[in-house]
Structures are given as C-alpha cells and as structure tokens.
Write a protein that holds these residues in place. Structure first.
Motif, PDB file in Angstrom:
ATOM      1  N   ILE A  60      11.017  83.306  84.444  1.00 48.22           N
ATOM      2  CA  ILE A  60      10.537  82.581  85.624  1.00 48.22           C
ATOM      3  C   ILE A  60       9.282  81.772  85.283  1.00 48.22           C
ATOM      4  CG2 ILE A  60       9.477  82.873  87.908  1.00 48.22           C
ATOM      5  CD1 ILE A  60      11.423  85.169  88.386  1.00 48.22           C
ATOM      6  N   THR A  61       8.384  82.365  84.490  1.00 49.53           N
ATOM      7  CA  THR A  61       7.178  81.655  84.081  1.00 49.53           C
ATOM      8  C   THR A  61       7.520  80.418  83.256  1.00 49.53           C
ATOM      9  OG1 THR A  61       5.951  83.745  84.042  1.00 49.53           O
ATOM     10  CG2 THR A  61       4.961  81.888  82.895  1.00 49.53           C
ATOM     11  N   SER A  62       8.521  80.545  82.380  1.00 48.58           N
ATOM     12  CA  SER A  62       8.931  79.389  81.571  1.00 48.58           C
ATOM     13  C   SER A  62       9.556  78.298  82.440  1.00 48.58           C
ATOM     14  CB  SER A  62       9.904  79.822  80.472  1.00 48.58           C
ATOM     15  OG  SER A  62      11.175  80.138  80.993  1.00 48.58           O
ATOM     16  N   ILE A  63      10.272  78.697  83.493  1.00 42.84           N
ATOM     17  CA  ILE A  63      10.853  77.718  84.419  1.00 42.84           C
ATOM     18  C   ILE A  63       9.747  76.993  85.180  1.00 42.84           C
ATOM     19  CG2 ILE A  63      12.279  77.435  86.490  1.00 42.84           C
ATOM     20  CD1 ILE A  63      13.966  79.791  85.478  1.00 42.84           C
ATOM     21  N   ARG A  64       8.704  77.736  85.541  1.00 41.64           N
ATOM     22  CA  ARG A  64       7.543  77.105  86.195  1.00 41.64           C
ATOM     23  C   ARG A  64       6.925  76.057  85.275  1.00 41.64           C
ATOM     24  NH1 ARG A  64       3.109  81.229  86.713  1.00 41.64           N
ATOM     25  NH2 ARG A  64       2.364  80.331  84.763  1.00 41.64           N
ATOM     26  N   ARG A 129      -1.010  76.973  83.848  1.00 44.94           N
ATOM     27  CA  ARG A 129      -1.893  78.138  83.771  1.00 44.94           C
ATOM     28  C   ARG A 129      -2.623  78.364  85.102  1.00 44.94           C
ATOM     29  NH1 ARG A 129      -2.391  82.133  79.779  1.00 44.94           N
ATOM     30  NH2 ARG A 129      -1.781  81.260  77.766  1.00 44.94           N
ATOM     31  N   LEU A 130      -3.108  77.287  85.681  1.00 45.86           N
ATOM     32  CA  LEU A 130      -3.870  77.387  86.920  1.00 45.86           C
ATOM     33  C   LEU A 130      -2.991  77.880  88.070  1.00 45.86           C
ATOM     34  CD1 LEU A 130      -6.822  76.933  87.563  1.00 45.86           C
ATOM     35  CD2 LEU A 130      -6.264  74.648  88.374  1.00 45.86           C
ATOM     36  N   SER A 131      -1.727  77.473  88.074  1.00 44.82           N
ATOM     37  CA  SER A 131      -0.821  77.960  89.119  1.00 44.82           C
ATOM     38  C   SER A 131      -0.598  79.462  88.973  1.00 44.82           C
ATOM     39  CB  SER A 131       0.520  77.213  89.054  1.00 44.82           C
ATOM     40  OG  SER A 131       1.252  77.548  87.889  1.00 44.82           O
ATOM     41  N   GLY A 132      -0.550  79.942  87.730  1.00 42.89           N
ATOM     42  CA  GLY A 132      -0.441  81.383  87.515  1.00 42.89           C
ATOM     43  C   GLY A 132      -1.665  82.114  88.031  1.00 42.89           C
ATOM     44  N   TRP A 134      -3.535  81.023  90.441  1.00 40.66           N
ATOM     45  CA  TRP A 134      -3.435  80.955  91.898  1.00 40.66           C
ATOM     46  C   TRP A 134      -2.538  82.078  92.425  1.00 40.66           C
ATOM     47  CZ3 TRP A 134       0.574  80.596  95.313  1.00 40.66           C
ATOM     48  CH2 TRP A 134       0.239  80.309  96.650  1.00 40.66           C
ATOM     49  N   GLY A 135      -1.393  82.312  91.757  1.00 38.25           N
ATOM     50  CA  GLY A 135      -0.496  83.394  92.172  1.00 38.25           C
ATOM     51  C   GLY A 135      -1.162  84.743  92.071  1.00 38.25           C
ATOM     52  N   LEU A 136      -1.952  84.938  91.021  1.00 38.96           N
ATOM     53  CA  LEU A 136      -2.698  86.181  90.850  1.00 38.96           C
ATOM     54  C   LEU A 136      -3.726  86.345  91.961  1.00 38.96           C
ATOM     55  CD1 LEU A 136      -3.376  88.619  88.999  1.00 38.96           C
ATOM     56  CD2 LEU A 136      -4.908  87.100  87.732  1.00 38.96           C
ATOM     57  N   SER A 137      -4.407  85.256  92.304  1.00 37.75           N
ATOM     58  CA  SER A 137      -5.411  85.300  93.377  1.00 37.75           C
ATOM     59  C   SER A 137      -4.760  85.601  94.721  1.00 37.75           C
ATOM     60  CB  SER A 137      -6.159  83.966  93.449  1.00 37.75           C
ATOM     61  OG  SER A 137      -6.805  83.686  92.232  1.00 37.75           O
ATOM     62  N   TRP A 138      -3.579  85.060  94.940  1.00 40.51           N
ATOM     63  CA  TRP A 138      -2.849  85.324  96.189  1.00 40.51           C
ATOM     64  C   TRP A 138      -2.559  86.813  96.340  1.00 40.51           C
ATOM     65  CZ3 TRP A 138       1.905  87.341  97.629  1.00 40.51           C
ATOM     66  CH2 TRP A 138       2.306  87.080  98.946  1.00 40.51           C
ATOM     67  N   LEU A 139      -2.087  87.434  95.260  1.00 47.40           N
ATOM     68  CA  LEU A 139      -1.798  88.867  95.314  1.00 47.40           C
ATOM     69  C   LEU A 139      -3.068  89.682  95.528  1.00 47.40           C
ATOM     70  CD1 LEU A 139       0.891  89.328  92.513  1.00 47.40           C
ATOM     71  CD2 LEU A 139       1.214  89.561  94.973  1.00 47.40           C
ATOM     72  N   LEU A 140      -4.162  89.288  94.870  1.00 45.58           N
ATOM     73  CA  LEU A 140      -5.430  90.001  95.055  1.00 45.58           C
ATOM     74  C   LEU A 140      -5.911  89.890  96.500  1.00 45.58           C
ATOM     75  CD1 LEU A 140      -7.346  89.073  91.779  1.00 45.58           C
ATOM     76  CD2 LEU A 140      -6.657  91.371  92.500  1.00 45.58           C
ATOM     77  N   ALA A 190       5.067  81.080  90.730  1.00 44.45           N
ATOM     78  CA  ALA A 190       3.876  81.800  90.262  1.00 44.45           C
ATOM     79  C   ALA A 190       3.755  83.147  90.958  1.00 44.45           C
ATOM     80  CB  ALA A 190       2.625  80.958  90.508  1.00 44.45           C
ATOM     81  N   ILE A 191       3.989  83.175  92.275  1.00 46.13           N
ATOM     82  CA  ILE A 191       3.926  84.437  93.023  1.00 46.13           C
ATOM     83  C   ILE A 191       5.022  85.384  92.541  1.00 46.13           C
ATOM     84  CG2 ILE A 191       4.231  85.489  95.299  1.00 46.13           C
ATOM     85  CD1 ILE A 191       2.928  82.998  96.506  1.00 46.13           C
ATOM     86  N   CYS A 192       6.222  84.851  92.322  1.00 47.21           N
ATOM     87  CA  CYS A 192       7.341  85.681  91.837  1.00 47.21           C
ATOM     88  C   CYS A 192       7.011  86.292  90.481  1.00 47.21           C
ATOM     89  CB  CYS A 192       8.615  84.850  91.731  1.00 47.21           C
ATOM     90  SG  CYS A 192       9.355  84.420  93.305  1.00 47.21           S
ATOM     91  N   ALA A 193       6.466  85.479  89.574  1.00 50.37           N
ATOM     92  CA  ALA A 193       6.150  85.957  88.229  1.00 50.37           C
ATOM     93  C   ALA A 193       5.090  87.057  88.272  1.00 50.37           C
ATOM     94  CB  ALA A 193       5.673  84.800  87.357  1.00 50.37           C
TER      95      ALA A 193
END
Length: 301
Positions: A60-64, A129-132, A134-140, A190-193
């Motif tokens: 999924i990350t590679s597709i992003r 990288r930044l979108s990843g 962002w996804g991490l920040s969303w979960l936090l 990013a959220i899925c990954a």
C-alpha cells in the motif's frame, strides 16, 4: 580531502556510533533474560499474519508513492515502482552511509526519465514521506482521545492536527499544485498503511503473550515511529527502542515486552528489505516508456 568526501566517510561512522549508543542505553533499561524468554516462548503462528499484514502495508505504501510519481507524469509501471520501493528499503537499512533510500529513488528516476526535473522527483518523494507522517499524526490524534494519560491534552492535539493539515494542504496547493493531485487517495492510503503497521504490532503482541490492553503499546509504537524518522541511526534501529523504553516508563508498561515488539518489528522489516537483493543483481534492460520516447529502466543498480 574535501569537506563533502570527509562527511561521506564520517556519516556512516556517526550512524553506527549513535545506533550502538542507543542500543546500549536500551540494554541498561531492560532485562535480556526476560527478552530471551519472551522470544523462546513466543507463539510463532501469530507471526505469520504479522508478516502478511506488514507486507500488505508496504504494498500500500508503494502504491501511495506511485500516485505521487503519476502526479508528476512519470510513466513508471507498478512492478518497476515496487522494485524501486524495495531497493529504497534496502539502502535505508543496509547502506546507511550512502545516499539512502530516498536519495537512491531520486537519482534512479532522474536518470531514467530525463524529461523530468530534479525538483519534481524530489518533491514527489518528499511529499510521499510527508503524507506518511500525516497519517501517523492522524492516528496519534485519534489515540489522544482514548488514552486517560493524555486525554486532558487531546483538545490541543486535535486542534494542532487540524491547523497543521490546513497549512499543509494550502502549501501543497499553492506551491506544488501537481503534487497535490490525488490528495484524498494518497492520504487515505497513508492512514491505511499506518493502521496496518498497528495490525502487525497487534499480532506480534499476541505472539509474545501480551494479556493486557494493546492500545498503550500502539500509542508508544506510533511515538517511536516519529523518533525513527530522524536519520541518526541505521534504519531507525536504536532510536525507536529508546523512544519505546521512555514511552513504556511514562505509561507504566512492560519495558521488556515493548522492546521485544520493537525489535521483532525491525526484524520483519529487515527480512522484507532483503528481498531486494535479487533485484540488485538483475541485469539492466530497457523498454519503451510512453510518448516521450524515454526508456524505462528496470529497478536495478
């Protein structure tokens, strides 16, 4: 010896030194006998779905990443993109003193597609990288609502996340309009990954016999992921574990279990990165790459 060459020699030494120091600090805080017992008594069957979920996460990350490349008009195939992605993992983990995984992607793509600019390729890799992040920040931000230890700050965490997202999107649309295409899909990916990383952690916790709530361990794992983003250690090794130990102490968790989870996750990451080795030894071949008459080179050295 010029300054750049001296830095290229010093950089891997500093990374190895920082990694060794970080692991030594972790060693002083955990019981190695307990770590050994946890791994010896682990239920290996749970590691199978852990590996599967991690592999899906990386796909999924590679597709992003592919979506960002498509935003700047690169006619790269799904297969070639995934090879490039694996090589990036390999460079990050096993060649810490070199150009790094992201640097390798930028150089390889710029050589492969002469019609694109260095700025465009760099922007695609950077905002992936930044979108990843962002996804991490969303979960936090979501976790801040459910953990009693930080609930009093959750309003400010959410406010900071929303404000940061608005500024992030404005900058993207204002200065990197091409990159901002597919914004929703790339950030959902990013959220899925990031969520699948937590699924991997959940299976590792189950394998190690964790009988308490998984949520606090998820939270400190996400925090440790932030620490691993800084390029001070080899593939985040050491930096993640130091953050894990600090987080476990802060939230009153089992430090030995938390570090075991982190090291197990690193080993799974390393195993997948090693699958890039056959790609490194593939012979280069060229195939047509779209209307521009450029050649698409298979992801190899």
């Amino acid at each position: 010896m010029d300054r750049k060459r001296a830095w290229n020699i010093l950089k891997p030494i500093l990374k190895v030194g920082f990694t060794a120091l970080a692991l030594w600090l972790v060693y002083t805080k955990v019981d190695l006998a307990v770590l050994k017992r946890l791994w010896a008594e682990a239920n290996g069957w749970y590691l199978v779905p852990a590996v599967v979920s991690f592999v899906i996460c990386q796909v999924i990350t590679s597709i992003r990443l592919l979506n960002f490349f498509r935003n700047i008009g690169l006619p790269i195939s799904v297969k070639s993109n995934f090879r490039l992605f694996l090589l990036g993992m390999f460079y990050n983990l096993f060649l810490p003193g070199g150009i790094g995984g992201d640097g390798y992607k930028i150089i390889a793509l710029k050589q492969r597609y002469a019609f694109t600019t260095h700025k465009e390729v760099f922007s695609a890799v950077f905002f992936d990288r930044l979108s990843g992040l962002w996804g991490l920040s969303w979960l936090l931000a979501v976790f801040s609502l459910s953990m009693p230890q930080v609930q009093q700050y959750s309003r400010w965490v959410l406010l900071a996340f929303v404000a940061g997202t608005i500024i992030y999107y404005w900058v993207l649309r204002r200065f990197f309009k091409k990159i901002s295409q597919r914004f929703i899909i790339t950030h959902l990916l990013a959220i899925c990954a990031q969520s699948l990383q937590l699924v991997t952690v959940a299976f590792i916790l189950a394998a190690l016999g964790c009988t308490t709530s998984y949520w606090p361990y998820f939270a400190i794992f996400l925090l440790s992921s932030l620490a691993s983003l800084f390029p001070f250690s080899i593939g985040g090794l050491g930096a993640r574990e130091v953050a894990i130990v600090w987080g476990a102490a802060t939230f009153g968790l089992d430090k030995d279990l938390a570090v075991s989870v982190s090291l197990s996750f690193y080993l799974i990451t390393m195993a997948m990165a090693l699958t890039a080795v056959p790609v490194l030894f593939r012979k280069e071949r060229r195939t047509p790459a779209g209307k521009n008459g450029q050649a698409e080179q298979a992801a190899a050295t």
